[in-house]
Design a protein around this motif. Structure first.
Motif, PDB file in Angstrom:
ATOM      1  N   SER A   9     -51.304  42.104 -21.484  1.00 40.63           N
ATOM      2  CA  SER A   9     -51.028  42.297 -20.071  1.00 40.63           C
ATOM      3  C   SER A   9     -52.170  43.020 -19.400  1.00 40.63           C
ATOM      4  O   SER A   9     -52.848  43.826 -20.012  1.00 40.63           O
ATOM      5  N   ARG A  10     -52.325  42.726 -18.110  1.00 43.60           N
ATOM      6  CA  ARG A  10     -53.301  43.427 -17.300  1.00 43.60           C
ATOM      7  C   ARG A  10     -52.565  43.993 -16.091  1.00 43.60           C
ATOM      8  O   ARG A  10     -52.160  43.276 -15.202  1.00 43.60           O
ATOM      9  N   ARG A  11     -52.326  45.294 -16.080  1.00 47.53           N
ATOM     10  CA  ARG A  11     -51.747  45.946 -14.922  1.00 47.53           C
ATOM     11  C   ARG A  11     -52.083  47.411 -15.071  1.00 47.53           C
ATOM     12  O   ARG A  11     -51.567  48.057 -15.969  1.00 47.53           O
ATOM     13  N   VAL A  66     -43.971  51.969 -14.186  1.00 46.96           N
ATOM     14  CA  VAL A  66     -44.412  52.533 -15.454  1.00 46.96           C
ATOM     15  C   VAL A  66     -45.649  51.774 -15.926  1.00 46.96           C
ATOM     16  O   VAL A  66     -45.706  50.537 -15.848  1.00 46.96           O
ATOM     17  N   ILE A  67     -46.668  52.511 -16.376  1.00 47.77           N
ATOM     18  CA  ILE A  67     -47.896  51.907 -16.865  1.00 47.77           C
ATOM     19  C   ILE A  67     -48.304  52.613 -18.156  1.00 47.77           C
ATOM     20  O   ILE A  67     -47.806  53.689 -18.479  1.00 47.77           O
ATOM     21  N   ARG A  68     -49.212  51.960 -18.871  1.00 45.12           N
ATOM     22  CA  ARG A  68     -49.807  52.590 -20.049  1.00 45.12           C
ATOM     23  C   ARG A  68     -51.307  52.649 -19.878  1.00 45.12           C
ATOM     24  O   ARG A  68     -51.942  51.659 -19.482  1.00 45.12           O
ATOM     25  N   VAL A  69     -51.889  53.790 -20.196  1.00 44.92           N
ATOM     26  CA  VAL A  69     -53.336  53.968 -20.208  1.00 44.92           C
ATOM     27  C   VAL A  69     -53.687  54.448 -21.612  1.00 44.92           C
ATOM     28  O   VAL A  69     -53.387  55.588 -21.978  1.00 44.92           O
ATOM     29  N   ARG A 133     -57.174  51.885 -12.868  1.00 44.03           N
ATOM     30  CA  ARG A 133     -58.268  50.929 -12.831  1.00 44.03           C
ATOM     31  C   ARG A 133     -59.279  51.297 -13.903  1.00 44.03           C
ATOM     32  O   ARG A 133     -59.930  52.348 -13.824  1.00 44.03           O
ATOM     33  N   ARG A 134     -59.392  50.439 -14.885  1.00 43.30           N
ATOM     34  CA  ARG A 134     -60.258  50.745 -16.021  1.00 43.30           C
ATOM     35  C   ARG A 134     -61.725  50.813 -15.611  1.00 43.30           C
ATOM     36  O   ARG A 134     -62.500  51.600 -16.168  1.00 43.30           O
ATOM     37  N   SER A 135     -62.137  50.013 -14.613  1.00 37.02           N
ATOM     38  CA  SER A 135     -63.552  49.938 -14.263  1.00 37.02           C
ATOM     39  C   SER A 135     -64.112  51.258 -13.765  1.00 37.02           C
ATOM     40  O   SER A 135     -65.296  51.533 -13.942  1.00 37.02           O
ATOM     41  N   ASN A 136     -63.269  52.068 -13.128  1.00 37.26           N
ATOM     42  CA  ASN A 136     -63.755  53.359 -12.629  1.00 37.26           C
ATOM     43  C   ASN A 136     -62.927  54.540 -13.130  1.00 37.26           C
ATOM     44  O   ASN A 136     -63.120  55.667 -12.664  1.00 37.26           O
ATOM     45  N   GLY A 137     -62.004  54.301 -14.058  1.00 37.02           N
ATOM     46  CA  GLY A 137     -61.227  55.385 -14.640  1.00 37.02           C
ATOM     47  C   GLY A 137     -60.394  56.148 -13.631  1.00 37.02           C
ATOM     48  O   GLY A 137     -60.213  57.364 -13.764  1.00 37.02           O
ATOM     49  N   THR A 138     -59.849  55.433 -12.653  1.00 38.02           N
ATOM     50  CA  THR A 138     -59.150  56.075 -11.534  1.00 38.02           C
ATOM     51  C   THR A 138     -57.715  55.591 -11.444  1.00 38.02           C
ATOM     52  O   THR A 138     -57.432  54.402 -11.641  1.00 38.02           O
ATOM     53  N   PHE A 139     -56.805  56.521 -11.124  1.00 42.71           N
ATOM     54  CA  PHE A 139     -55.415  56.192 -10.829  1.00 42.71           C
ATOM     55  C   PHE A 139     -55.271  55.894  -9.339  1.00 42.71           C
ATOM     56  O   PHE A 139     -55.894  56.563  -8.500  1.00 42.71           O
ATOM     57  N   TYR A 140     -54.428  54.924  -9.022  1.00 37.89           N
ATOM     58  CA  TYR A 140     -54.161  54.527  -7.643  1.00 37.89           C
ATOM     59  C   TYR A 140     -52.655  54.594  -7.398  1.00 37.89           C
ATOM     60  O   TYR A 140     -51.866  54.154  -8.241  1.00 37.89           O
ATOM     61  N   TRP A 141     -52.284  55.115  -6.242  1.00 36.39           N
ATOM     62  CA  TRP A 141     -50.898  55.059  -5.776  1.00 36.39           C
ATOM     63  C   TRP A 141     -50.887  54.386  -4.420  1.00 36.39           C
ATOM     64  O   TRP A 141     -51.707  54.708  -3.547  1.00 36.39           O
ATOM     65  N   VAL A 142     -49.964  53.451  -4.222  1.00 42.31           N
ATOM     66  CA  VAL A 142     -49.851  52.767  -2.944  1.00 42.31           C
ATOM     67  C   VAL A 142     -48.388  52.694  -2.548  1.00 42.31           C
ATOM     68  O   VAL A 142     -47.515  52.427  -3.379  1.00 42.31           O
TER      69      VAL A 142
END
Length: 545
Positions: A9-11, A66-69, A133-142
């Motif tokens: 999965s990609r999320r 819920v997400i996994r990092v 976002r793996r590309s910049n190691g950043t969490f996003y909330w919307v």
């Protein structure tokens, strides 16, 4: 097991090596015709297996994302008018969770969220989305606020600091965030008419939007979107409030076309007296096992999370694993248990900041409280209405029953002040102190209510009282929040912190769902005459039997 049964999965960052077989699962057992569409594979845990019991948290955390990092799971939830908003929980095993922070540090969406010229009850943080976002190691909330605009927050760590960016000029109702394999951000959103928007690389503007699905009238309402890319397919996970869960699948890209299947409808839940599990998210473990974390309506306590395993059909559709035709009260643990900081226990307010367990009723007046080896609350509002009083500090109630106790130093109260411990919802009650005419009395107040527009309809009536001496008292509330009508809270006090005496009748909790948020314990101090008084909370304890 074929690759189709072992999806990746990609999320946010959800990449797996795969493997969807649940250890210890027995042979399939088919659902009854009445539960057609709730595809099932029965699970019969053996005594030798490590298991977990639902709900995985008996506290009010609704509208789950819920997400996994890596090997860590993060869980975001709605908070409406409570501040800070959008709490984030952390886990390493999907069962044991701890507070990590909040995505929305302050509800800076207008004066009403400050209890200044208006009120934000049952507004604020609704179903929103958390991504990584793996590309910049950043969490996003919307998330969208007041059906008016959508806000974006980012942070490098869930503990913060979180930064609010320029608002999106679009309203993404119940947004679900996805970062695709090429790093393009998308959101799925909408009520009944479901749309997908492609965002700019910085996720701050819209590039394209398109309606991708119209819910059949036979299904009714679908909302609460969660957006995934799994094994090359795009999935939009949707809830039918408050008794169903559906999923859309596209093999042609994020804009569809999509076909729909029912995951569950009217499925018996794992909490006696509670509702149907729904409106949550899918997540995989590092080993490739999939799970669905939903919430269950369990008023008067609120909406609490339940977990169940997911498998996948050969043509790429998720199946919920049931136990005897229902969402299981127990399943094999997804991963070895890992210790976390408890959600209950003692807080003596060390340091200079509140722990993330706490949320204020609306935004606080930050100049009128302080944390330093205790919590000092200086009166922030002149009012006779608890619902209009700023700086009421709240904690979720631990179910099925729990007790909150505060140690309160009240020598700094001024004439007209009120301070104490409340059961806070749209029908409220409290035990506390009132200072009038130079003397202090301990009182119980009932009948504090709101109308259907969340305006105060009654400021309450004193139902019991007694005189008190000294400047320190312990106040206690024992709350029964098992789902159903007639649940009660009982109030008591102590002058030595050991022997407690009941005060006033039991308070019957309101269990209708319309306020959405469940009951909370509330610590308050407000003035009815003039500002200037204060109290100090030396200790708070949340304990279970």
């Amino acid at each position: 097991m074929s690759w189709l049964h072992r999806p990746h999965s990609r999320r946010g960052l959800l990449t797996t090596a795969a493997g969807l077989a649940l250890a210890g699962a027995t042979s399939p057992v088919h659902a009854s015709p009445a539960r057609a569409g709730a595809a099932a594979r029965a699970v019969a845990p053996t005594a030798a297996q490590t298991t977990y019991t639902n709900p995985v948290i008996w506290q009010d955390f609704a509208d789950i994302d819920v997400i996994r990092v890596g090997d860590t799971f993060y869980y975001s939830a709605s908070t409406m008018h409570y501040s800070p908003g959008a709490p984030i929980l952390r886990s390493h095993d999907l069962v044991n969770w701890e507070f990590a922070g909040h995505s929305v540090p302050v509800l800076d969406f207008g004066a009403k969220y400050d209890l200044n010229g208006g009120r934000g009850y049952v507004r604020g943080i609704w179903a929103s989305s958390l991504g990584h976002r793996r590309s910049n190691g950043t969490f996003y909330w919307v998330g969208q606020i007041d059906f008016a605009r959508t806000y974006l927050y980012t942070a490098r760590s869930v503990e913060g600091p979180w930064t609010r960016h320029a608002t999106l000029n679009n309203v993404y109702y119940d947004a679900g965030l996805l970062f695709d394999d090429d790093d393009t951000p998308y959101v799925a959103y909408g009520n009944t008419q479901i749309s997908v928007a492609q965002l700019s690389p910085d996720a701050r503007t819209q590039v394209r939007a398109q309606q991708v699905f119209s819910t059949p009238s036979s299904v009714g309402t679908l909302e609460g979107a969660r957006f995934y890319k799994i094994n090359g397919n795009y999935y939009i996970f949707l809830t039918r409030p408050a008794n169903g869960q559906y999923i859309l699948k596209s093999t042609s890209g994020p804009f569809g076309p999509y076909e729909m299947r029912q995951l569950l409808l009217n499925l018996p839940g794992p909490i006696p007296g509670g509702g149907v599990p729904h409106q949550g998210g899918l997540v995989d473990t590092p080993d490739g096992d999939w799970h669905y974390l939903s919430f269950v309506d369990a008023y008067p306590g609120g909406r609490v999370p339940a977990l169940a395993p997911i498998t996948w059909t050969g043509d790429g559709w998720p199946q919920l694993q049931l136990v005897n035709g229902a969402w299981g009260q127990s399943y094999p643990s997804p991963l070895p248990p890992r210790p976390v900081a408890p959600l209950t226990g003692v807080d003596t307010f060390q340091g200079t900041a509140l722990k993330p367990h706490w949320e204020w009723n609306h935004n606080p007046d930050t100049g009128r409280f302080s944390v330093n080896n205790g919590l000092t609350l200086r009166t922030a509002t002149v009012t006779n209405d608890l619902y209009s009083a700023r700086n009421t500090l709240t904690r979720r109630i631990q179910g099925p029953t729990s007790t909150a106790t505060i140690e309160l130093e009240h020598g700094g109260m001024a004439d007209g002040d009120r301070a104490g411990l409340a059961m806070l919802r749209d029908s409220s009650a409290w035990i506390g102190l009132r200072r009038d005419g130079g003397s202090t009395r301990l009182v119980r107040v009932d009948g504090i209510t709101m109308d259907s527009n969340w305006n105060t309809s009654n400021t309450g009536t004193e139902v019991a009282g007694t005189s008190v001496a000294g400047s320190r008292i312990w106040l206690r509330v024992n709350a029964d929040i098992r789902p159903g009508p007639g649940r009660q809270a009982r109030f008591s006090y102590s002058t030595d912190g050991t022997a407690f005496t009941g005060l006033g009748p039991a308070f019957t909790l309101k269990n209708e769902w319309q306020f959405f948020m469940g009951y909370r314990f509330g610590v308050f101090s407000y003035a009815t005459r003039a500002l200037g008084g204060s109290v100090r909370v030396a200790r708070f304890e949340l304990a279970t039997p």
